[in-house]
Design an enzyme around this catalytic site. Structure first.
Site, PDB file in Angstrom:
ATOM      1  N   CYS A   1      -7.598  -1.890   8.176  1.00 32.74           N
ATOM      2  CA  CYS A   1      -6.196  -1.911   7.721  1.00 32.74           C
ATOM      3  C   CYS A   1      -5.716  -0.507   7.403  1.00 32.74           C
ATOM      4  CB  CYS A   1      -6.038  -2.801   6.487  1.00 32.74           C
ATOM      5  SG  CYS A   1      -6.246  -4.548   6.879  1.00 32.74           S
TER       6      CYS A   1
ATOM      7  N   HIS B   1      -0.950  -5.936   1.942  1.00 32.02           N
ATOM      8  CA  HIS B   1      -2.165  -6.760   1.930  1.00 32.02           C
ATOM      9  C   HIS B   1      -1.877  -8.110   1.270  1.00 32.02           C
ATOM     10  CE1 HIS B   1      -5.420  -3.596   2.747  1.00 32.02           C
ATOM     11  NE2 HIS B   1      -5.758  -4.635   3.484  1.00 32.02           N
TER      12      HIS B   1
ATOM     13  N   GLU C   1       0.834  -1.196   0.000  1.00 32.49           N
ATOM     14  CA  GLU C   1       0.000   0.000   0.000  1.00 32.49           C
ATOM     15  C   GLU C   1       0.873   1.251   0.000  1.00 32.49           C
ATOM     16  OE1 GLU C   1      -2.937  -0.319  -0.648  1.00 32.49           O
ATOM     17  OE2 GLU C   1      -3.471  -2.353  -0.022  1.00 32.49           O
TER      18      GLU C   1
HETATM   19  N1  PCA Z   1      -8.054  -6.924   6.533  1.00 36.32           N
HETATM   20  C1  PCA Z   1      -8.990  -5.860   6.761  1.00 36.32           C
HETATM   21  C2  PCA Z   1      -8.947  -5.607   8.245  1.00 36.32           C
HETATM   22  C3  PCA Z   1      -8.240  -6.770   8.840  1.00 36.32           C
HETATM   23  C4  PCA Z   1      -7.635  -7.466   7.708  1.00 36.32           C
HETATM   24  O1  PCA Z   1      -6.848  -8.433   7.790  1.00 36.32           O
HETATM   25  C5  PCA Z   1      -8.747  -4.633   5.891  1.00 36.32           C
HETATM   26  O2  PCA Z   1      -8.260  -4.806   4.756  1.00 36.32           O
HETATM   27  O3  PCA Z   1      -9.054  -3.526   6.292  1.00 36.32           O
END
Ligand code: PCA
Length: 220
Positions: free
Chosen positions: A153, A178, A90
């Site tokens: 996140c 992610h 990200e």
């Molecule tokens: N993914 C979510 C919150 C916790 C996770 O593992 C997100 O992408 O916000």
């Protein structure tokens, strides 16, 4: 040896497990009597793993505590993005919480700031290109994303960068990665989603952590 803080999230929503938690725990540096066991030293930093609750207040409080007590030299935050085909770095976290689904406390924040009065966004301070290059060299397809969403996140990435500034530690590389679904997450989805074996997801996190740690060690 300086720590690299590696976080994953607990399971949430309809997902039976969270691959980010499994990767973080698998890479945790086991320390006994000041000695690192199990070789979980990556790029010159000792990996300290932690799991965060999928709820912004509790996750941010836990993260602040970890930043203050561990004083990490680098911070790699990870979470699940089921449906993504590849591991994703990200670039940016925005000062917005707008939840499409309830968090693990059953709350659904709408149009709310992560930190009232904070800047609109923070950019990742991880060596993004170096991680992408390292993934490529390790035969791991990965890409850069310009939105971490507006769920927990994103809030945690925003909070970590905000808190490091408040602690006068904005020089500590910090950012979010992610992960796609693993097999168990994919099996529990109502529709078909791409997935990778957990070992491959863990390897992607390991390569990223090593690259971040090596960048810190080189600059030290
Ligand atoms: N993914 C979510 C919150 C916790 C996770 O593992 C997100 O992408 O916000």
């Amino acid at each position: 040896m300086m720590p690299l803080l590696l976080t994953g999230f607990e399971a949430f929503h309809s997902h039976p497990v969270n691959p980010s938690a499994e990767a973080a725990l698998a890479l945790d540096g086991l320390v006994l009597d000041g000695r690192v066991l199990d070789g979980r030293v990556l790029g010159g930093l000792r990996v300290v793993s932690a799991l965060l609750p999928v709820e912004p207040d509790a996750a941010c409080a836990r993260l602040t505590e970890l930043l203050e007590t561990q004083r990490p030299a680098a911070v790699l935050l990870t979470g699940l993005a089921s449906g993504q085909p590849q591991v994703t770095l990200e670039r940016v976290a925005v000062n917005v919480m707008d939840f499409r689904i309830p968090d693990n406390a059953g709350r659904q924040h709408r149009d709310a700031p992560v930190h009232a009065g904070g800047p609109d966004a923070y950019l990742s301070t991880l060596p993004l290109r170096a991680v992408l290059t390292a993934w490529q060299a390790a035969d791991i397809p990965g890409h850069l994303s310009d939105t971490a969403g507006t769920f927990v996140c994103n809030a945690v990435m925003y909070h970590a960068l905000h808190a490091l500034r408040a602690l006068c530690r904005a020089d500590v590389p910090c950012g979010f990665l992610h992960l796609p679904a693993n097999a168990r997450v994919a099996l529990a989805e109502a529709k078909a989603v791409p997935y990778l074996p957990q070992a491959e997801l863990t390897r992607a996190v390991e390569v990223a952590a090593r690259t971040v740690a090596a960048a810190v060690s080189d600059g030290a």
